[in-house]
Design a protein around this motif. Structure first.
Motif, PDB file in Angstrom:
ATOM      1  N   UNK A  92       0.823  -1.214   0.000  1.00  0.00           N
ATOM      2  CA  UNK A  92       0.000   0.000   0.000  1.00  0.00           C
ATOM      3  C   UNK A  92       0.855   1.262   0.000  1.00  0.00           C
ATOM      4  N   UNK A  93       0.290   2.332  -0.559  1.00  0.00           N
ATOM      5  CA  UNK A  93       0.907   3.645  -0.486  1.00  0.00           C
ATOM      6  C   UNK A  93       2.053   3.882  -1.455  1.00  0.00           C
ATOM      7  N   UNK A  94       2.178   3.050  -2.486  1.00  0.00           N
ATOM      8  CA  UNK A  94       3.290   3.211  -3.431  1.00  0.00           C
ATOM      9  C   UNK A  94       2.820   3.458  -4.859  1.00  0.00           C
ATOM     10  N   UNK A  95       1.529   3.713  -5.049  1.00  0.00           N
ATOM     11  CA  UNK A  95       1.003   3.962  -6.389  1.00  0.00           C
ATOM     12  C   UNK A  95       0.672   2.704  -7.171  1.00  0.00           C
ATOM     13  N   UNK A  96       0.728   1.568  -6.502  1.00  0.00           N
ATOM     14  CA  UNK A  96       0.490   0.304  -7.196  1.00  0.00           C
ATOM     15  C   UNK A  96      -0.968   0.176  -7.622  1.00  0.00           C
ATOM     16  N   UNK A  97      -1.891   0.627  -6.796  1.00  0.00           N
ATOM     17  CA  UNK A  97      -3.305   0.540  -7.145  1.00  0.00           C
ATOM     18  C   UNK A  97      -3.610   1.267  -8.434  1.00  0.00           C
ATOM     19  N   UNK A  98      -3.119   2.495  -8.564  1.00  0.00           N
ATOM     20  CA  UNK A  98      -3.357   3.268  -9.788  1.00  0.00           C
ATOM     21  C   UNK A  98      -2.693   2.596 -10.992  1.00  0.00           C
ATOM     22  N   UNK A  99      -1.495   2.085 -10.808  1.00  0.00           N
ATOM     23  CA  UNK A  99      -0.813   1.389 -11.905  1.00  0.00           C
ATOM     24  C   UNK A  99      -1.550   0.104 -12.271  1.00  0.00           C
TER      25      UNK A  99
END
Length: 170
Positions: A92-99
């Motif tokens: 979480x919190x590393x931009x993985x969701x958006x990517x």
């Protein structure tokens, strides 16, 4: 950030389900001081995987599994549903969701719309889908599967989202 998507292999289903349950449970635990039942029972995951239009994908980044999704694809209308999407708790919190979401859209360029639901209390998810992914809230619905979680019924409320890619709004 480069996230790749690969089909879920049968031998990885247990790990996929466990990671998803952990990610979903963290959100519930953060939203409540109570000790809720598991937010995503294994039976629900298995039912999603068994849906006739289901496609389960594992997300990797830099050679490491970071999340996944279960999509329901409608090959006639190209109006697809994101039934389940998760980012591993330790990612979480590393931009993985958006990517991850961008990778889904890239994989299915024929989509004219995407729909999904998320619980009303999931402020992090709501912000993510609205601000990072371009979805719009279209309704607040009562989840008929779970029914009221408490006397107020708030535990069963879900926001329904849509992201139209064809420019139509109904």
């Amino acid at each position: 950030m480069d996230v790749t998507l690969e089909p879920l292999q049968a031998q990885d289903t247990d790990a996929f389900a466990a990671e998803m349950q952990e990610a979903f449970q963290l959100a519930v635990d953060a939203a409540s001081d109570d000790e809720p039942l598991p937010v995503l029972p294994r039976q629900d995951i298995d039912e999603s995987l068994a849906n006739p239009g289901a496609v389960a994908l594992v997300a990797t980044c830099e050679g490491r599994r970071v999340g996944g999704t279960v999509l329901f694809l409608d090959e006639e209308t190209h109006e697809h549903e994101c039934a389940l999407l998760y980012v591993r708790a330790d990612a979480h919190g590393r931009g993985i969701g958006a990517a991850l979401w961008k990778a889904i859209e890239k994989r299915y360029p024929d989509a004219v719309a995407w729909t999904l639901c998320t619980p009303y209390f999931e402020v992090r998810n709501i912000h993510f889908y609205l601000s990072k992914c371009g979805f719009h809230i279209i309704d607040l619905v009562k989840d008929p599967e779970t029914g009221p979680a408490d006397a107020s019924g708030k535990g069963s409320l879900m926001f329904s989202f849509v992201k139209r890619l064809d420019g139509r709004w109904e």
